[in-house]
Design a protein around this motif. Structure first.
Motif, PDB file in Angstrom:
ATOM      1  N   GLU B   6      38.906  96.163  43.726  1.00 60.71           N
ATOM      2  CA  GLU B   6      40.120  96.926  43.520  1.00 60.71           C
ATOM      3  C   GLU B   6      41.259  96.392  44.374  1.00 60.71           C
ATOM      4  O   GLU B   6      41.052  95.803  45.434  1.00 60.71           O
ATOM      5  CB  GLU B   6      39.897  98.415  43.871  1.00 60.71           C
ATOM      6  N   ASP B   7      42.442  96.677  43.897  1.00 64.45           N
ATOM      7  CA  ASP B   7      43.645  96.244  44.584  1.00 64.45           C
ATOM      8  C   ASP B   7      44.732  97.294  44.332  1.00 64.45           C
ATOM      9  O   ASP B   7      44.905  97.702  43.185  1.00 64.45           O
ATOM     10  CB  ASP B   7      44.065  94.868  44.037  1.00 64.45           C
ATOM     11  N   PRO B   8      45.464  97.821  45.311  1.00 63.18           N
ATOM     12  CA  PRO B   8      45.322  97.473  46.728  1.00 63.18           C
ATOM     13  C   PRO B   8      44.135  98.189  47.372  1.00 63.18           C
ATOM     14  O   PRO B   8      43.542  99.058  46.758  1.00 63.18           O
ATOM     15  CB  PRO B   8      46.636  97.971  47.322  1.00 63.18           C
ATOM     16  N   GLN B   9      43.837  97.849  48.604  1.00 66.05           N
ATOM     17  CA  GLN B   9      42.782  98.544  49.324  1.00 66.05           C
ATOM     18  C   GLN B   9      43.227  99.941  49.699  1.00 66.05           C
ATOM     19  O   GLN B   9      42.417 100.873  49.746  1.00 66.05           O
ATOM     20  CB  GLN B   9      42.382  97.770  50.573  1.00 66.05           C
ATOM     21  N   ALA B  10      44.512 100.081  50.005  1.00 65.08           N
ATOM     22  CA  ALA B  10      45.045 101.384  50.383  1.00 65.08           C
ATOM     23  C   ALA B  10      46.440 101.526  49.802  1.00 65.08           C
ATOM     24  O   ALA B  10      47.193 100.556  49.709  1.00 65.08           O
ATOM     25  CB  ALA B  10      45.080 101.534  51.909  1.00 65.08           C
ATOM     26  N   LEU B  11      46.791 102.752  49.415  1.00 65.74           N
ATOM     27  CA  LEU B  11      48.070 103.027  48.784  1.00 65.74           C
ATOM     28  C   LEU B  11      48.552 104.390  49.242  1.00 65.74           C
ATOM     29  O   LEU B  11      47.792 105.369  49.205  1.00 65.74           O
ATOM     30  CB  LEU B  11      47.891 103.014  47.262  1.00 65.74           C
ATOM     31  N   ALA B  19      50.996 106.375  40.732  1.00 67.14           N
ATOM     32  CA  ALA B  19      50.124 105.493  41.514  1.00 67.14           C
ATOM     33  C   ALA B  19      49.408 104.556  40.565  1.00 67.14           C
ATOM     34  O   ALA B  19      48.832 105.004  39.564  1.00 67.14           O
ATOM     35  CB  ALA B  19      49.101 106.316  42.296  1.00 67.14           C
ATOM     36  N   THR B  20      49.454 103.278  40.882  1.00 70.66           N
ATOM     37  CA  THR B  20      48.768 102.281  40.063  1.00 70.66           C
ATOM     38  C   THR B  20      47.762 101.520  40.911  1.00 70.66           C
ATOM     39  O   THR B  20      48.104 101.001  41.975  1.00 70.66           O
ATOM     40  CB  THR B  20      49.753 101.278  39.446  1.00 70.66           C
ATOM     41  N   MET B  21      46.526 101.489  40.421  1.00 68.15           N
ATOM     42  CA  MET B  21      45.464 100.745  41.092  1.00 68.15           C
ATOM     43  C   MET B  21      44.892  99.748  40.107  1.00 68.15           C
ATOM     44  O   MET B  21      44.780 100.037  38.922  1.00 68.15           O
ATOM     45  CB  MET B  21      44.363 101.705  41.562  1.00 68.15           C
ATOM     46  N   ASN B  22      44.542  98.590  40.624  1.00 68.20           N
ATOM     47  CA  ASN B  22      44.031  97.525  39.772  1.00 68.20           C
ATOM     48  C   ASN B  22      42.599  97.169  40.137  1.00 68.20           C
ATOM     49  O   ASN B  22      42.161  97.360  41.275  1.00 68.20           O
ATOM     50  CB  ASN B  22      44.913  96.278  39.918  1.00 68.20           C
ATOM     51  N   CYS B  23      41.904  96.647  39.153  1.00 67.77           N
ATOM     52  CA  CYS B  23      40.516  96.247  39.342  1.00 67.77           C
ATOM     53  C   CYS B  23      40.298  94.929  38.626  1.00 67.77           C
ATOM     54  O   CYS B  23      40.720  94.767  37.468  1.00 67.77           O
ATOM     55  CB  CYS B  23      39.598  97.325  38.756  1.00 67.77           C
ATOM     56  N   SER B  24      39.686  93.988  39.325  1.00 64.96           N
ATOM     57  CA  SER B  24      39.326  92.722  38.670  1.00 64.96           C
ATOM     58  C   SER B  24      37.821  92.550  38.742  1.00 64.96           C
ATOM     59  O   SER B  24      37.180  93.035  39.680  1.00 64.96           O
ATOM     60  CB  SER B  24      40.035  91.551  39.360  1.00 64.96           C
ATOM     61  N   SER B  73      43.566  98.521  34.989  1.00 63.54           N
ATOM     62  CA  SER B  73      44.429  99.276  35.888  1.00 63.54           C
ATOM     63  C   SER B  73      44.263 100.765  35.609  1.00 63.54           C
ATOM     64  O   SER B  73      43.992 101.179  34.474  1.00 63.54           O
ATOM     65  CB  SER B  73      45.888  98.867  35.715  1.00 63.54           C
ATOM     66  N   LEU B  74      44.394 101.535  36.671  1.00 65.95           N
ATOM     67  CA  LEU B  74      44.365 103.000  36.584  1.00 65.95           C
ATOM     68  C   LEU B  74      45.729 103.500  37.037  1.00 65.95           C
ATOM     69  O   LEU B  74      46.168 103.202  38.155  1.00 65.95           O
ATOM     70  CB  LEU B  74      43.269 103.578  37.480  1.00 65.95           C
ATOM     71  N   THR B 107      39.960 101.805  46.196  1.00 70.10           N
ATOM     72  CA  THR B 107      41.333 101.937  46.688  1.00 70.10           C
ATOM     73  C   THR B 107      41.479 103.316  47.279  1.00 70.10           C
ATOM     74  O   THR B 107      41.161 104.320  46.629  1.00 70.10           O
ATOM     75  CB  THR B 107      42.356 101.761  45.549  1.00 70.10           C
ATOM     76  N   SER B 108      41.951 103.372  48.508  1.00 67.79           N
ATOM     77  CA  SER B 108      42.173 104.655  49.169  1.00 67.79           C
ATOM     78  C   SER B 108      43.602 105.103  48.891  1.00 67.79           C
ATOM     79  O   SER B 108      44.555 104.443  49.302  1.00 67.79           O
ATOM     80  CB  SER B 108      41.944 104.499  50.684  1.00 67.79           C
ATOM     81  N   LEU B 109      43.756 106.203  48.189  1.00 68.67           N
ATOM     82  CA  LEU B 109      45.074 106.711  47.811  1.00 68.67           C
ATOM     83  C   LEU B 109      45.432 107.923  48.664  1.00 68.67           C
ATOM     84  O   LEU B 109      44.638 108.872  48.766  1.00 68.67           O
ATOM     85  CB  LEU B 109      45.090 107.107  46.333  1.00 68.67           C
ATOM     86  N   SER B 110      46.600 107.872  49.255  1.00 74.95           N
ATOM     87  CA  SER B 110      47.125 109.022  49.997  1.00 74.95           C
ATOM     88  C   SER B 110      48.394 109.477  49.316  1.00 74.95           C
ATOM     89  O   SER B 110      49.326 108.683  49.160  1.00 74.95           O
ATOM     90  CB  SER B 110      47.428 108.647  51.451  1.00 74.95           C
ATOM     91  N   VAL B 111      48.440 110.732  48.923  1.00 73.77           N
ATOM     92  CA  VAL B 111      49.636 111.298  48.307  1.00 73.77           C
ATOM     93  C   VAL B 111      50.236 112.287  49.293  1.00 73.77           C
ATOM     94  O   VAL B 111      49.614 113.295  49.651  1.00 73.77           O
ATOM     95  CB  VAL B 111      49.311 112.007  46.977  1.00 73.77           C
TER      96      VAL B 111
END
Lengths: 115, 113
Positions: B6-11, B19-24, B73-74, B107-111
């Motif tokens: 996943e990318d980024p590791q933290a957001l 919020a957009t998170m990516n996965c390869s 992507s999420l 990915t660690s998401l903080s809102v």
């Protein structure tokens, strides 16, 4: 409300002791996974069962770890002897394999601390 | 080796933002799944997208899949403080005879309210 049940939720043990973690999969599910989660390694797949038969345990240290499914309602993960590096959260997940898809439902995990 | 990354590791974002998170991933897959994990809890399945699908929606979630780029992507729209969690992508490798679900590092998401 169907859910995967894991026991115990927390376990603190001394190095060298045997640890047994239990998992009750969701009734009707034919697939069980064991994962280990640590900060450093993330989620690692340890073992995988389908219809109670082990399909893959390549992620598991064979010398000390063993995973079994004595019946369809119980999966166990044993560590003997335990070591401090085994400290982690161990998750069990169950799923129903349908054609081309497996969705995993997770338990709450067992937090293991080996001192 | 892990299948997904996943990318980024933290957001960290403000409430209301997207919020957009990516996965390869590395190999051909049958499906790609996204899971969420609240601190100290188990993982919760969010959405599954098949390898022949390009986009899928579920409430405020939108998932895309590009098999040519081996990426997904999420997107979480109109984020809320309650969305704070770690998000993982999981894939099953097509070349195996069974569905081995492998997770990325998350990915660690903080809102922020």
């Amino acid at each position: 409300d169907a859910r995967v049940t894991q026991t115990p939720r927390h376990k603190v043990t001394e190095m060298g002791q045997e640890v047994t973690m239990r998992c009750q999969p969701i009734l009707g599910h034919n697939t069980v996974f064991w994962y280990r989660q640590t900060m450093m390694q993330g989620l690692e797949l340890l073992a995988y069962f389908r219809n109670r038969a082990p399909l893959d345990d390549s992620g598991m240290p064979k010398d000390r770890f063993s995973a079994e499914m004595p019946d369809a309602t119980l999966a166990t993960l044993k560590i003997q002897p335990s070591e401090p590096r085994d400290s982690a959260v161990y998750f069990c997940a169950s799923g129903l394999v349908r054609t081309g898809r497996t969705e995993a439902f997770f338990g709450q995990g067992t937090r293991l601390t080996v001192v | 080796s892990q299948q997904g990354e996943e990318d980024p590791q933290a957001l960290s974002i403000q409430e209301g933002e997207n919020a957009t998170m990516n996965c390869s991933y590395k190999t051909s897959i049958n499906n790609l799944q996204w899971y969420r994990q609240n601190s100290g809890r188990g993982l919760v399945h969010l959405i599954l997208i098949r390898s022949n699908e390009r986009e899928k929606h579920s409430g405020r979630l939108r998932v895309t899949l590009d098999t040519s780029k081996k990426s997904s992507s999420l997107l979480i729209t109109a984020s809320r403080a309650a969305d704070t969690a770690s998000y993982f992508c999981a894939t099953d490798a097509r070349e195996t005879s069974y569905d081995k679900v492998i997770f990325g590092p998350g990915t660690s998401l903080s809102v922020i309210p």
